[in-house]
Write a protein that holds these residues in place. Structure first.
Motif, PDB file in Angstrom:
ATOM      1  N   LEU A   1      62.783  45.837  14.126  1.00 25.33           N
ATOM      2  CA  LEU A   1      61.669  45.653  13.202  1.00 25.33           C
ATOM      3  C   LEU A   1      61.174  46.996  12.676  1.00 25.33           C
ATOM      4  CD1 LEU A   1      59.637  42.889  15.083  1.00 25.33           C
ATOM      5  CD2 LEU A   1      60.796  42.630  12.881  1.00 25.33           C
ATOM      6  N   HIS A   2      61.117  47.989  13.563  1.00 14.89           N
ATOM      7  CA  HIS A   2      60.677  49.323  13.148  1.00 14.89           C
ATOM      8  C   HIS A   2      61.646  49.922  12.138  1.00 14.89           C
ATOM      9  CE1 HIS A   2      58.354  52.990  13.519  1.00 14.89           C
ATOM     10  NE2 HIS A   2      59.453  53.682  13.792  1.00 14.89           N
TER      11      HIS A   2
ATOM     12  N   GLU B   1      63.460  48.358  10.116  1.00 14.81           N
ATOM     13  CA  GLU B   1      63.367  47.584   8.872  1.00 14.81           C
ATOM     14  C   GLU B   1      62.014  47.747   8.183  1.00 14.81           C
ATOM     15  OE1 GLU B   1      64.116  43.726  10.425  1.00 14.81           O
ATOM     16  OE2 GLU B   1      66.212  44.174  10.928  1.00 14.81           O
TER      17      GLU B   1
ATOM     18  N   ARG C   1      59.052  47.028   9.272  1.00 11.03           N
ATOM     19  CA  ARG C   1      58.167  45.881   9.487  1.00 11.03           C
ATOM     20  C   ARG C   1      57.173  46.165  10.614  1.00 11.03           C
ATOM     21  NH1 ARG C   1      62.121  40.883  10.088  1.00 11.03           N
ATOM     22  NH2 ARG C   1      60.189  39.686   9.881  1.00 11.03           N
ATOM     23  N   THR C   2      56.889  47.428  10.811  1.00 12.52           N
ATOM     24  CA  THR C   2      55.890  47.861  11.782  1.00 12.52           C
ATOM     25  C   THR C   2      55.009  48.926  11.138  1.00 12.52           C
ATOM     26  OG1 THR C   2      57.220  49.683  12.655  1.00 12.52           O
ATOM     27  CG2 THR C   2      57.534  47.522  13.677  1.00 12.52           C
TER      28      THR C   2
ATOM     29  N   GLY D   1      55.272  43.383  13.120  1.00 14.35           N
ATOM     30  CA  GLY D   1      55.416  42.145  12.365  1.00 14.35           C
ATOM     31  C   GLY D   1      56.389  41.195  13.030  1.00 14.35           C
ATOM     32  N   GLY D   2      57.084  40.409  12.202  1.00 17.37           N
ATOM     33  CA  GLY D   2      58.073  39.490  12.726  1.00 17.37           C
ATOM     34  C   GLY D   2      57.455  38.446  13.640  1.00 17.37           C
TER      35      GLY D   2
ATOM     36  N   ASP E   1      54.033  39.760  15.620  1.00 22.47           N
ATOM     37  CA  ASP E   1      52.872  39.518  14.765  1.00 22.47           C
ATOM     38  C   ASP E   1      51.555  39.841  15.457  1.00 22.47           C
ATOM     39  OD1 ASP E   1      51.707  38.808  12.339  1.00 22.47           O
ATOM     40  OD2 ASP E   1      51.404  36.728  12.956  1.00 22.47           O
TER      41      ASP E   1
END
Length: 347
Positions: A40-41, A43, A45-46, A72-73, A76
């Motif tokens: 996630l990081h 991508e 998304r953090t 995220g993801g 959340d």
């Protein structure tokens, strides 16, 4: 129009005993949780701002660090870890580090749990290093069978546990610590954990430990480099540089280097930061653990490989949310009635 009143948020406290109960024996799941957080990081998304250091003029070796983050993801959640490092505690029988972590609801921002976090911090640190060791050794095509631990505290113990859970089976284990008492204590743990078939050796000289190991684990409280000879690494070991400040720039610059986050790792006098200051560039870095996970970079077998993880707050949040969910699912959350009180705007 009267606004709809939301349900009053609850607030829970999760003790260290509960955290340990969830995480003990769940190493595979924790490693998977940490890997998912790294992905996630990678991508974007953090959110992982700089850590904030509270230091004390009269106690230069001690500090308390705030690590805010958002993941995220499926995780959340937002939150912050507040972790202290007081090395003098060890002499009094207390652990060096203590910590709490607060989780905030992603929708309304309300904190909904406070968790004892020294165990979470140790677990995510060990899971991160074990994940890196597993994926890097697979990519190199060779599995280390001789491990050397430089530093013998709680983190070293967790690292050994997580390496074993990730599939590493060592024929020989080396130990080096400035304290003979601590080295002896860790050796006793290793013999209990690894069994009689594993050779455990305490090395007086750091060079002997490193040269005898194809996996070297640095888990110290060193504030500046103390290993400076690249010649000690000519057998091309995999180095888990968890404590970040053990290796002189000369060692870093002769190795293939990966970090968990470039901007975070290259600051505050870490060994990679010193290497950047010495050379004026970041060209010595091959990339990040995310790059290894996605196959964007491949660590070589014919050079020393050094993984230097800064330790990201997003990992703490991911593991803490995993713990919270497991405790909630068992119905054992300890809530604090009336924790939030002034909930009506005009009384």
């Amino acid at each position: 129009m009267t606004p709809q009143v939301s349900q009053v948020p609850s607030f829970s406290v999760i003790s260290g005993a509960q955290v340990h109960q969830v995480l003990d024996g769940a190493e595979d799941e924790v490693v998977s949780t940490v890997e998912a957080a790294y992905r996630l990081h990678g991508e974007a998304r953090t959110v992982n701002p700089d850590s904030y250091f509270l230091r004390f003029p009269d106690r230069p070796s001690s500090r308390i660090i705030a690590l805010p983050a958002s993941v995220g993801g499926d995780v959340d959640v937002h939150g912050i870890k507040w972790i202290s490092s007081f090395p003098e505690n060890v002499a009094t029988g207390l652990p060096r580090a203590s910590a709490v972590l607060v989780l905030n609801d992603a929708a309304n921002g309300y904190p909904f749990a406070c968790l004892e976090s020294s165990i979470i911090s140790a677990a995510r640190t060990a899971a991160s290093a074990a994940l890196a060791a597993d994926r890097i050794s697979r990519a190199r095509g060779t599995r280390p069978t001789r491990v050397g631990f430089f530093g013998t505290g709680l983190i070293a113990r967790y690292l050994h546990t997580y390496l074993a859970a990730t599939g590493f089976a060592f024929d020989a284990v080396g130990v080096h610590d400035l304290s003979a008492e601590h080295a002896e204590g860790f050796t006793g743990y290793l013999r209990r954990a690894a069994g009689d078939g594993v050779e455990v050796t305490v090395y007086d000289k750091p060079e002997d430990l490193i040269r005898s190991s194809d996996l070297v684990v640095f888990a110290t409280v060193a504030g500046e480099p103390h290993v400076s000879d690249p010649g000690w690494f000519t057998h091309n070991p995999l180095v888990l540089h968890v404590s970040l400040r053990d290796l002189a720039p000369e060692v870093i610059l002769t190795a293939w280097n990966a970090v968990d986050d470039i901007d975070h790792c290259l600051k505050a006098g870490t060994s990679p930061h010193l290497a950047e200051q010495l050379t004026g560039s970041r060209e010595f870095l091959a990339g990040t653990l995310y790059d290894v996970l996605t196959g964007a970079i491949t660590p070589p077998a014919d050079r020393p490989v050094v993984f230097s993880p800064f330790g990201l707050g997003v990992l703490d949040l991911a593991v803490a949310k995993y713990v919270y969910d497991r405790v909630r699912d068992t119905g054992e959350l300890h809530t604090v009635p009336g924790f939030f009180h002034e909930l009506k705007r005009y009384g």
